[in-house]
Write an enzyme that holds these catalytic residues in place. Structure first.
Site, PDB file in Angstrom:
ATOM      1  N   LYS A   1      13.716  -7.661   3.133  1.00  0.00           N
ATOM      2  CA  LYS A   1      14.398  -8.010   4.356  1.00  0.00           C
ATOM      3  C   LYS A   1      13.358  -8.232   5.454  1.00  0.00           C
ATOM      4  CE  LYS A   1      15.713  -4.562   7.343  1.00  0.00           C
ATOM      5  NZ  LYS A   1      14.607  -3.801   7.905  1.00  0.00           N
TER       6      LYS A   1
ATOM      7  N   HIS B   1      21.257  -1.797   6.177  1.00  0.00           N
ATOM      8  CA  HIS B   1      21.406  -0.428   5.655  1.00  0.00           C
ATOM      9  C   HIS B   1      22.751   0.214   6.023  1.00  0.00           C
ATOM     10  CE1 HIS B   1      17.279  -1.213   5.049  1.00  0.00           C
ATOM     11  NE2 HIS B   1      16.808  -0.723   6.179  1.00  0.00           N
TER      12      HIS B   1
ATOM     13  N   ARG C   1      -4.280 -13.741   1.172  1.00  0.00           N
ATOM     14  CA  ARG C   1      -5.261 -14.734   1.597  1.00  0.00           C
ATOM     15  C   ARG C   1      -6.691 -14.168   1.544  1.00  0.00           C
ATOM     16  NH1 ARG C   1      -5.088 -19.317   5.191  1.00  0.00           N
ATOM     17  NH2 ARG C   1      -2.839 -19.290   5.343  1.00  0.00           N
TER      18      ARG C   1
ATOM     19  N   ASP D   1      -3.882 -19.235  -0.971  1.00  0.00           N
ATOM     20  CA  ASP D   1      -3.249 -19.833   0.201  1.00  0.00           C
ATOM     21  C   ASP D   1      -1.901 -20.350  -0.299  1.00  0.00           C
ATOM     22  OD1 ASP D   1      -2.274 -21.640   1.987  1.00  0.00           O
ATOM     23  OD2 ASP D   1      -4.123 -22.818   2.175  1.00  0.00           O
ATOM     24  N   ILE D   2      -0.824 -19.814   0.224  1.00  0.00           N
ATOM     25  CA  ILE D   2       0.470 -20.082  -0.418  1.00  0.00           C
ATOM     26  C   ILE D   2       0.943 -21.529  -0.290  1.00  0.00           C
ATOM     27  CG2 ILE D   2       1.360 -17.727  -0.364  1.00  0.00           C
ATOM     28  CD1 ILE D   2       3.031 -18.763   2.075  1.00  0.00           C
TER      29      ILE D   2
ATOM     30  N   ASP E   1      17.488  -4.214  -0.289  1.00  0.00           N
ATOM     31  CA  ASP E   1      17.849  -3.362   0.843  1.00  0.00           C
ATOM     32  C   ASP E   1      17.475  -1.982   0.336  1.00  0.00           C
ATOM     33  OD1 ASP E   1      19.216  -1.436   2.379  1.00  0.00           O
ATOM     34  OD2 ASP E   1      20.526  -2.993   3.144  1.00  0.00           O
ATOM     35  N   HIS E   2      16.389  -1.428   0.826  1.00  0.00           N
ATOM     36  CA  HIS E   2      15.871  -0.236   0.134  1.00  0.00           C
ATOM     37  C   HIS E   2      16.843   0.939   0.219  1.00  0.00           C
ATOM     38  CE1 HIS E   2      14.427   1.067   4.102  1.00  0.00           C
ATOM     39  NE2 HIS E   2      14.283   2.268   3.583  1.00  0.00           N
TER      40      HIS E   2
ATOM     41  N   ARG F   1       0.821  -1.207   0.000  1.00  0.00           N
ATOM     42  CA  ARG F   1       0.000   0.000   0.000  1.00  0.00           C
ATOM     43  C   ARG F   1       0.864   1.270   0.000  1.00  0.00           C
ATOM     44  NH1 ARG F   1      -3.106   2.999   3.725  1.00  0.00           N
ATOM     45  NH2 ARG F   1      -1.798   2.292   5.431  1.00  0.00           N
TER      46      ARG F   1
HETATM   47  C1  BG6 Z   1      13.506  -0.309   7.594  1.00  0.00           C
HETATM   48  C2  BG6 Z   1      13.473  -0.640   9.049  1.00  0.00           C
HETATM   49  O1  BG6 Z   1      14.279  -1.245   6.896  1.00  0.00           O
HETATM   50  O2  BG6 Z   1      14.075   0.988   7.421  1.00  0.00           O
HETATM   51  C3  BG6 Z   1      12.707   0.401   9.826  1.00  0.00           C
HETATM   52  O3  BG6 Z   1      12.864  -1.908   9.223  1.00  0.00           O
HETATM   53  C4  BG6 Z   1      13.226   1.792   9.537  1.00  0.00           C
HETATM   54  O4  BG6 Z   1      12.760   0.140  11.223  1.00  0.00           O
HETATM   55  C5  BG6 Z   1      13.342   2.023   8.042  1.00  0.00           C
HETATM   56  O5  BG6 Z   1      12.331   2.724  10.108  1.00  0.00           O
HETATM   57  C6  BG6 Z   1      14.049   3.342   7.748  1.00  0.00           C
HETATM   58  O6  BG6 Z   1      13.979   3.623   6.379  1.00  0.00           O
HETATM   59  P1  BG6 Z   1      13.928   5.122   5.832  1.00  0.00           P
HETATM   60  O7  BG6 Z   1      13.970   4.979   4.350  1.00  0.00           O
HETATM   61  O8  BG6 Z   1      12.664   5.734   6.346  1.00  0.00           O
HETATM   62  O9  BG6 Z   1      15.132   5.816   6.408  1.00  0.00           O
END
Ligand code: BG6
Length: 517
Positions: free
Chosen positions: A160, A252, A54, A97-98, A189-190, A27
């Site tokens: 993750k 991160h 689900r 249902d996976i 890993d965003h 979302r």
């Molecule tokens: C996530 C963590 O990977 O990164 C969160 O699980 C954290 O706990 C978040 O708040 C922080 O990301 P950003 O992009 O808001 O700095």
């Protein structure tokens, strides 16, 4: 930086399967990312999105959910009805249902219809916005339900945390790799999707005045701060098991450190870049004794406090948190990268929840000019800094010393800033947009490879084990403060201090900036 083998516009013609389509990540991040890509023409016209979860939902209800999410969280707002419908028409939903392979067989039939309808050549991207313990089951059901039998590519994108420690990550990886090849797995890993983290490479390798100085001869220390004002919110149950070490440091923080410390790759492609990053993690001096952990790491937990006049509860009072919890919400460490480039240079890292500001910044502090010559003899010279501002402000600034206008030879620190996020007309893509786009193009540069992840866990595990074995509990810090005093002491002991984040700087610095400071 794409893998030449897979780069082509039509590589984006795919069916995107969102597992966990009724969840928060979908979302807040995934639907908005898909819409932004669509608006920028990066999804092409030949795509379909299938929401899976689900809960029963009709296609129409699902499209309404997607509309709502985009309205609320996307940097583009949904267009007029006709435009919106042209996009929404590509979305459908199936309750699944996976563990039930029959559901996957139905999904296969549905997918083939979509591929025929939209002219998609069998490319399938499976995005698992799910708890990691479900990754293995989904992978097997995908295979057993025939979902991997199309003629195009198949890619698995996973979130993750990838495991809880090295053994659990390893068994998860083994399970997944029974179905998918390493090059088909895209571990998110965003932070690697963030504009300024990707920019580190350009700043380092495209500037003649940084790269020659990028070593222990000229750099005194590096400081990486990832500060958050939020507490654990409604994620107490997850967070209490993970803590800052597993939630932020293992991924991160280490990723940012490797981008700063890595050698120039032999080619700008995914494997060469990731090879260099793994080498950095392997060169990090291990935290192998209790003494190492005690003297080089600070573990903290927020107690009650206040921020901007608002009273805040302590971590132990948060929902779903054990009132006697020893989970850390703050972590700081002095890290050494024991290789030729970095021997002797401390990397100070810190991250925490309920700190005074939301800010991620990397400060590279240069060594001073020799103390016995010219200006340094007469006055205190501040060191030169290069500051990379990652989040939420994006940009860089350098701090230099210049002459204060006038007759006396006084030195004036000047900060020269390029604030990227302040530029009018710049609407930087969100990390998830970049990552979904890269996964669809088969570019894995900004995803974590298994050996990288394994090395990260092997570095982190002894820390958690030592905390447990020696009952090292976190020190408390009031919510809204900069963490336990020991975090300052880490630097003071070496003759340094944390540079203030967010440009809250000393009075005597002159700022030259394109932002409206
Ligand atoms: C996530 C963590 O990977 O990164 C969160 O699980 C954290 O706990 C978040 O708040 C922080 O990301 P950003 O992009 O808001 O700095």
């Amino acid at each position: 930086m794409t893998d030449n083998k897979t780069e082509s516009i039509s590589a984006n013609d795919a069916v995107y399967f969102i597992f966990g389509a009724t969840g928060d990540l979908a979302r807040r991040k995934l639907f908005p990312a898909l819409y932004s890509l669509y608006r920028e023409g990066k999804l092409g016209r030949k795509f379909a999105v299938v929401g899976l979860a689900r809960r029963p939902r009709t296609d129409l209800q699902f499209r309404d959910d997607v509309h709502e999410s985009i309205r609320e969280f996307c940097r583009y707002k949904p267009g007029e009805a006709e435009d919106w419908n042209a996009f929404a028409d590509h979305f459908s939903y199936q309750s699944l249902d996976i563990g039930n392979v029959d559901g996957f067989r139905q999904l296969k039939a549905h997918t083939e219809e979509l591929e025929a309808k939209f002219g998609i050549p069998g490319n399938r991207l499976f995005y698992l916005a799910l708890a990691p313990e479900l990754f293995g089951t989904v992978s097997h059901s995908l295979r057993d339900g025939g979902m991997l039998e199309s003629s195009g590519w198949h890619r698995l994108v996973i979130e993750k945390p990838f495991g809880y420690d090295y053994p659990s990550a390893k068994s998860l990886n083994e399970e997944i790799s029974r179905v998918f090849k390493e090059e088909e797995v895209f571990r998110i890993d965003h932070y690697l999707g963030k504009e300024m983290v990707q920019n580190i490479e350009m700043i380092r390798f495209a500037n003649a005045f940084f790269e020659p100085l990028w070593n222990n001869q000229h750099i005194a220390n590096v400081q990486i701060t990832l500060a958050e004002t939020v507490g654990v919110e409604e994620r107490g149950a997850y967070y209490n098991k993970s803590g800052a070490l597993r939630d932020m440091v293992q991924n991160h923080m280490l990723q940012m450190l490797t981008m700063i410390a890595m050698e120039a790759p032999s080619r700008l492609d995914a494997e060469d870049i990731r090879d260099e990053k793994v080498k950095v993690i392997r060169s990090i001096r291990p935290f192998s004794s209790a003494d190492d952990v005690r003297t080089r790491i600070v573990r903290g937990q927020y107690s009650n406090g206040s921020l901007k006049g608002k009273e805040l509860k302590g971590y132990r009072q948060e929902d779903s948190v054990d009132p006697a919890s020893v989970t850390e919400t703050f972590f700081a460490a002095r890290v050494f990268v024991d290789n030729f480039r970095w021997a002797g240079v401390p990397f100070y890292v810190r991250t925490g929840k309920r700190l005074p500001v939301k800010s991620t910044e990397i400060v590279v502090e240069f060594k001073n000019v020799p103390n016995n010559v010219l200006f340094a003899r007469k006055q205190d010279l501040a060191p030169n800094l290069l500051v990379i501002r990652v989040n939420p402000m994006e940009g860089i600034y350098i701090r230099i010393n210049a002459k204060k206008p006038g007759n006396d030879m006084t030195i004036q620190p000047v900060a020269m800033e390029f604030c990227q996020s302040c530029q009018i007309g710049i609407n930087t893509p969100e990390a998830y947009e970049r990552l979904i786009f890269d996964a669809a193009r088969g570019d894995s540069t900004y995803f974590t490879r298994w050996d990288e992840l394994a090395a990260a866990w092997q570095l982190i595990d002894p820390i958690a084990a030592t905390w447990k074995e020696h009952a090292i509990e976190p020190s408390f810090y009031p919510a809204g403060s900069w963490g336990p005093a020991q975090a300052d002491k880490l630097l003071q002991d070496d003759g340094y201090h944390w540079w203030p984040v967010n440009g809250q700087d000393e009075d005597n610095v002159i700022w030259v900036t394109n932002s409206e400071k």
